[in-house]
Design a protein around this motif. Sequence first.
Motif, PDB file in Angstrom:
ATOM      1  N   ASN A 155       0.823  -1.207   0.000  1.00 17.84           N
ATOM      2  CA  ASN A 155       0.000   0.000   0.000  1.00 17.84           C
ATOM      3  C   ASN A 155       0.858   1.259   0.000  1.00 17.84           C
ATOM      4  OD1 ASN A 155      -2.419  -1.372  -0.015  1.00 17.84           O
ATOM      5  ND2 ASN A 155      -2.652  -1.355   2.211  1.00 17.84           N
ATOM      6  N   ALA A 156       1.966   1.235   0.738  1.00 21.23           N
ATOM      7  CA  ALA A 156       2.858   2.394   0.772  1.00 21.23           C
ATOM      8  C   ALA A 156       3.419   2.694  -0.612  1.00 21.23           C
ATOM      9  CB  ALA A 156       3.998   2.152   1.758  1.00 21.23           C
ATOM     10  N   LEU A 157       3.686   1.646  -1.386  1.00 22.22           N
ATOM     11  CA  LEU A 157       4.235   1.828  -2.724  1.00 22.22           C
ATOM     12  C   LEU A 157       3.166   2.235  -3.727  1.00 22.22           C
ATOM     13  CD1 LEU A 157       6.710   1.499  -4.614  1.00 22.22           C
ATOM     14  CD2 LEU A 157       5.971  -0.867  -4.969  1.00 22.22           C
ATOM     15  N   ALA A 158       1.998   1.606  -3.635  1.00 25.13           N
ATOM     16  CA  ALA A 158       0.973   1.795  -4.662  1.00 25.13           C
ATOM     17  C   ALA A 158       0.122   3.033  -4.441  1.00 25.13           C
ATOM     18  CB  ALA A 158       0.075   0.558  -4.726  1.00 25.13           C
ATOM     19  N   HIS A 159      -0.129   3.408  -3.183  1.00 22.78           N
ATOM     20  CA  HIS A 159      -1.111   4.460  -2.911  1.00 22.78           C
ATOM     21  C   HIS A 159      -0.550   5.652  -2.141  1.00 22.78           C
ATOM     22  CE1 HIS A 159      -4.002   1.538  -4.307  1.00 22.78           C
ATOM     23  NE2 HIS A 159      -3.676   0.707  -3.350  1.00 22.78           N
ATOM     24  N   ALA A 160       0.403   5.408  -1.251  1.00 22.75           N
ATOM     25  CA  ALA A 160       0.816   6.472  -0.334  1.00 22.75           C
ATOM     26  C   ALA A 160       1.843   7.429  -0.924  1.00 22.75           C
ATOM     27  CB  ALA A 160       1.380   5.860   0.946  1.00 22.75           C
ATOM     28  N   ARG A 161       2.568   6.985  -1.964  1.00 20.07           N
ATOM     29  CA  ARG A 161       3.664   7.778  -2.533  1.00 20.07           C
ATOM     30  C   ARG A 161       4.650   8.177  -1.426  1.00 20.07           C
ATOM     31  NH1 ARG A 161      -0.818  10.098  -5.054  1.00 20.07           N
ATOM     32  NH2 ARG A 161      -0.602  12.091  -3.944  1.00 20.07           N
ATOM     33  N   ALA A 162       5.006   7.201  -0.609  1.00 16.80           N
ATOM     34  CA  ALA A 162       5.868   7.444   0.543  1.00 16.80           C
ATOM     35  C   ALA A 162       7.334   7.381   0.142  1.00 16.80           C
ATOM     36  CB  ALA A 162       5.581   6.424   1.637  1.00 16.80           C
ATOM     37  N   THR A 163       8.182   8.061   0.918  1.00 21.99           N
ATOM     38  CA  THR A 163       9.626   7.985   0.742  1.00 21.99           C
ATOM     39  C   THR A 163      10.301   7.287   1.921  1.00 21.99           C
ATOM     40  OG1 THR A 163       9.920  10.174   1.750  1.00 21.99           O
ATOM     41  CG2 THR A 163       9.666  10.083  -0.653  1.00 21.99           C
ATOM     42  N   GLU A 164       9.542   7.109   3.009  1.00 31.75           N
ATOM     43  CA  GLU A 164      10.060   6.421   4.174  1.00 31.75           C
ATOM     44  C   GLU A 164       8.970   5.526   4.758  1.00 31.75           C
ATOM     45  OE1 GLU A 164      11.770   8.926   7.133  1.00 31.75           O
ATOM     46  OE2 GLU A 164      12.981  10.078   5.705  1.00 31.75           O
TER      47      GLU A 164
END
Length: 236
Positions: A155-164
């Motif tokens: 989910n962090a990769l697909a939806h959150a556009r997170a860097t950490e």
Amino acid sequence: MKVPAPEEAAPGQDASAARVAELTELLGQLTTSWDEERRLLARRLHDSLGSSMTALTMHLGLLSQHLQEQPQRDRAAQMKGLLNNVIETNRKMQLQLWNDKLEFLGPKAAIAELVSDWGREHGIKARASLPDEDPEYSRPQGVALLRCAEEGLRNALAHARATEVDVILDDDGDQAMLTIRDNGVGPGQEASASSGGYGLRLLRERARLLGGSLTLGPGPDGKGTALTLILPKQAS
């Protein structure tokens, strides 16, 4: 004074409760069967395809030593590269199906490897905070913890556009709590504790079958996303 008799459940309520119990038991059996099939398929990929590809790479390396013409050597090098790609793809497929570290070394080692490999593959700073000791978990508990880590990272990769991303496993002996939190855009209104995609719904049912809970919401500071799985240790 006459004490009134306790109210009896209506026949329809009894039937509904029995139906829910049957469906819950069926879901538990299906989940266990699904996990076992994934484990066996991963083992077959390792024992058959993986071993064969590794042997082919070795034979090709020996054969290329006797090639005299440069075009033949170049072609052999290309073939070896293709075989290495197949081996790597097979390895990733095995890990997606079943992580052997989960069975032989426990969830702590499996989660540590998952976080490290995921961060390196996607170029995202991923940290794992895990207990110093190796807590004991049943196989269903270990599978639920690893699947939660996988779902949170996905989910962090697909939806959150997170860097950490931080993956934190706490265990006080009575319960285990796994949290995957990121610095991305947050879960959004569509992602609540009772909604989500197929992966989250299935994971929520896993948690419920083990007597635990799954929550999805903003991070502790109101930013990013936090996916938290809580499992009581006495559950099996």
